[in-house]
Design an enzyme around this catalytic site. Structure first.
Site, PDB file in Angstrom:
ATOM      1  N   LYS A   1      -3.744  -3.061  -4.761  1.00 53.39           N
ATOM      2  CA  LYS A   1      -2.673  -2.977  -3.776  1.00 53.39           C
ATOM      3  C   LYS A   1      -3.056  -3.121  -2.311  1.00 53.39           C
ATOM      4  CE  LYS A   1       1.474  -0.039  -2.683  1.00 53.39           C
ATOM      5  NZ  LYS A   1       2.035   1.388  -2.803  1.00 53.39           N
TER       6      LYS A   1
ATOM      7  N   GLY B   1       8.822  -8.699  -7.840  1.00 53.15           N
ATOM      8  CA  GLY B   1       7.533  -9.032  -8.330  1.00 53.15           C
ATOM      9  C   GLY B   1       6.507  -8.258  -7.305  1.00 53.15           C
TER      10      GLY B   1
ATOM     11  N   ASP C   1       3.334  -9.630   4.341  1.00 51.97           N
ATOM     12  CA  ASP C   1       1.860 -10.113   4.233  1.00 51.97           C
ATOM     13  C   ASP C   1       0.925  -9.898   3.446  1.00 51.97           C
ATOM     14  OD1 ASP C   1       1.494  -7.330   5.048  1.00 51.97           O
ATOM     15  OD2 ASP C   1       1.146  -7.910   7.175  1.00 51.97           O
TER      16      ASP C   1
ATOM     17  N   ARG D   1       2.581  -7.188  -3.049  1.00 46.33           N
ATOM     18  CA  ARG D   1       1.272  -6.921  -2.375  1.00 46.33           C
ATOM     19  C   ARG D   1       0.388  -6.154  -3.466  1.00 46.33           C
ATOM     20  NH1 ARG D   1       2.065  -1.698   1.675  1.00 46.33           N
ATOM     21  NH2 ARG D   1       3.622  -0.608   0.209  1.00 46.33           N
TER      22      ARG D   1
ATOM     23  N   ASP E   1      12.447  -1.255 -10.531  1.00 45.79           N
ATOM     24  CA  ASP E   1      10.973  -1.839 -10.464  1.00 45.79           C
ATOM     25  C   ASP E   1      10.044  -0.735 -10.033  1.00 45.79           C
ATOM     26  OD1 ASP E   1      12.616  -2.058  -7.818  1.00 45.79           O
ATOM     27  OD2 ASP E   1      10.647  -2.453  -7.031  1.00 45.79           O
TER      28      ASP E   1
END
Length: 524
Positions: free
Chosen positions: A122, A100, A134, A103, A269
């Site tokens: 991004k 997924g 994070d 960020r 991905d």
């Protein structure tokens, strides 16, 4: 700020009903609503003006505080609901499960001049897919992606674009080489632009969970909006859709190999359903011509994603997409046919591209052997790929490869070695040049005409890693002028640009092993 907003993905596909930011496995949904993190002191470093114009943003818009606030994540545009997409993927050949947008946050979709674009930040903060990270980005990786997105577009390579680059005013902890020595770095964010950011992994995640409802919903949505010539909701339509994705991926691969680009992390991905280059991380351009080279430190042992492997890895990734789409069709033949067509068409198009790079207008008997021999001779000494093919256009049919070593004078600047090549190496080059000159002399085309053709497919300027790192180092010290200079240079990579001749040069020796200039990590 005037944008013609027209969201589709987050209105026509199923949303994650959970509204909290907690990291979790998201099932039965294509995306999760999120809110970008508000940066402490955003600063706009660079805008790609032609991308702004493509979106309908005026010069006044670009100079506004609202532009800075929206594209740093500090302000959500009225009438929009940002979201992060759910997908899975195969990483280095192994199924990694849910990945997924860890960020990346889609701000909105816009329409302008008859085209539809998705705007994605991004580095704008955490999402349910961030796992233990994070959700932030740093200046070095953001500069690299911003410049490379635009460089690839102007090279003629299918790619996502980058609207702008900003610093956030925040510090971000990163371990650049994964060696246990993290350091604080300058936080940054870019705004990516693409028709959509749908990846192979968006389909894989639903197939892996046997969620036929969501798989069909996403596939029908993708065909309806991005492949409108294909029938929606039928087995034959799903097969046609896969075939078209194969062909678009094929064209992207041919372009990568043409310009010497190495993606570095071709996980499923990181494969766009549009056949666009996506996710610029540990990428690089070949310096010394070496099909086994990869810029990715994570891949240094196995070279899975090395330059020469990229077309076959693309095929492997397409097989994974075929497996994901198979439940919608129930038989393998449409997928097998499309994959066989990929291999057949790639071999033909790759050979045609190689022939164009050395100035041939058609491929005749014996040309494939000539091209194979060139591939071998380029590897017997360290030879810069970009410089070699650009200089090769200066070869004259009247040259004599049999007389002495001066036949190498035209392309000598492409060699990294300063000392003489040696008799054996020189003779191998002489043999190839003799055959090449014989092939050129079979045509009546003037040298100047051939050179002009070759210069349209062989760029003079590419974004070498040391160039990007030099711009990053300057930007870290507050000087962003080099970002602007490289951006302008790379807008015309096939032009001579004598005022920028210093960038038509081999990688400096100091950059051979410098971090950021050769090998890079996935955090790059």
């Amino acid at each position: 700020m005037r944008l013609n907003l027209h969201d589709r993905f987050n209105k026509q596909l199923t949303a994650d009903p959970v509204q909290t930011l907690s990291r979790r496995q998201v099932s039965g949904a294509a995306f999760s609503f999120v809110t970008p993190r508000v940066p402490s002191n955003p600063r706009l470093l660079h805008v790609a003006n032609d991308v702004a114009e493509m979106l309908g943003l005026s010069a006044e818009d670009r100079d506004s505080d609202e532009f800075r606030d929206v594209f740093s994540g500090g302000k959500v545009m009225p009438g929009t609901r940002p979201y992060a997409m759910c997908y899975g993927g195969h990483q280095f050949g192994s199924w990694a499960g849910q990945l997924g947008d860890g960020r990346a946050i889609n701000l909105a979709e816009v329409e302008h001049a008859g085209k539809h674009w998705t705007l994605q930040l991004k580095g704008a903060g955490e999402t349910p897919y961030s796992r233990t990270a994070d959700g932030l980005a740093v200046l070095r990786s953001s500069v690299r992606e911003h410049l490379c997105s635009e460089a690839m577009h102007h090279l003629g390579v299918p790619t996502t674009r980058s609207l702008c680059l900003l610093t956030t005013g925040d510090q971000v902890l990163r371990d650049i080489m994964y060696d246990g020595h993290p350091e604080m770095e300058t936080g940054a964010v870019i705004c990516r632009v693409a028709p959509s950011f749908i990846r192979f992994g968006n389909f894989e995640i639903f197939a892996s969970r046997h969620d036929l409802k969501m798989l069909r919903e996403l596939t029908d949505y993708t065909i309806r909006h991005y492949y409108p010539e294909i029938e929606t909701g039928t087995q034959s339509g799903y097969g046609d859709f896969f075939h078209e994705v194969c062909q678009r991926t094929l064209r992207m691969m041919v372009h990568w190999q043409r310009v010497g680009f190495v993606h570095g992390v071709m996980n499923t991905d990181n494969m766009s359903i549009h056949g666009d280059t996506i996710d610029y991380g540990p990428y690089g351009w070949l310096e010394g011509y070496d099909p086994n080279w990869t810029p990715n430190t994570t891949d240094r042992m196995h070279h899975r994603y090395a330059f020469g492997n990229q077309p076959q890895i693309a095929l492997w990734n397409l097989v994974q997409l075929a497996n994901a789409l198979y439940p919608l069709v129930g038989e393998a033949s449409p997928f097998e046919s499309a994959l066989q067509q990929y291999q057949h068409d790639f071999n033909r198009e790759f050979t045609r591209m190689q022939a164009e790079k050395i100035g041939l207008t058609e491929v005749i008997a014996g040309d494939e052997e000539l091209l194979d021999q060139l591939d071998a001779v380029l590897q017997i000494t360290e030879t810069d790929m970009t410089i070699f093919f650009r200089l090769l256009g200066n070869v004259k049919k009247s040259e004599d490869a049999s007389s002495d070593s001066e036949f190498l004078a035209t392309i000598r600047d492409a060699f990294y070695a300063q000392q003489p090549l040696g008799d054996e190496v020189t003779e191998q080059w002489r043999d190839w040049f003799s055959k090449y000159l014989q092939r050129l002399n079979a045509s009546d085309e003037p040298d100047a005409t051939r050179r002009e053709r070759m210069n349209r497919v062989n760029p003079k300027y590419v974004l070498r890693n040391y160039m990007a790192q030099t711009a990053i180092d300057a930007a870290e010290q507050g000087d962003t002028s080099l970002i602007g200079e490289l951006y302008e240079l790379l807008r015309a990579p096939y032009d001579e640009q004598p005022e920028h001749e210093r960038w038509f040069a081999k990688r400096p020796e100091w950059a051979r092993h410098k971090v950021g200039c050769s090998m890079l990590s996935c955090s790059s």
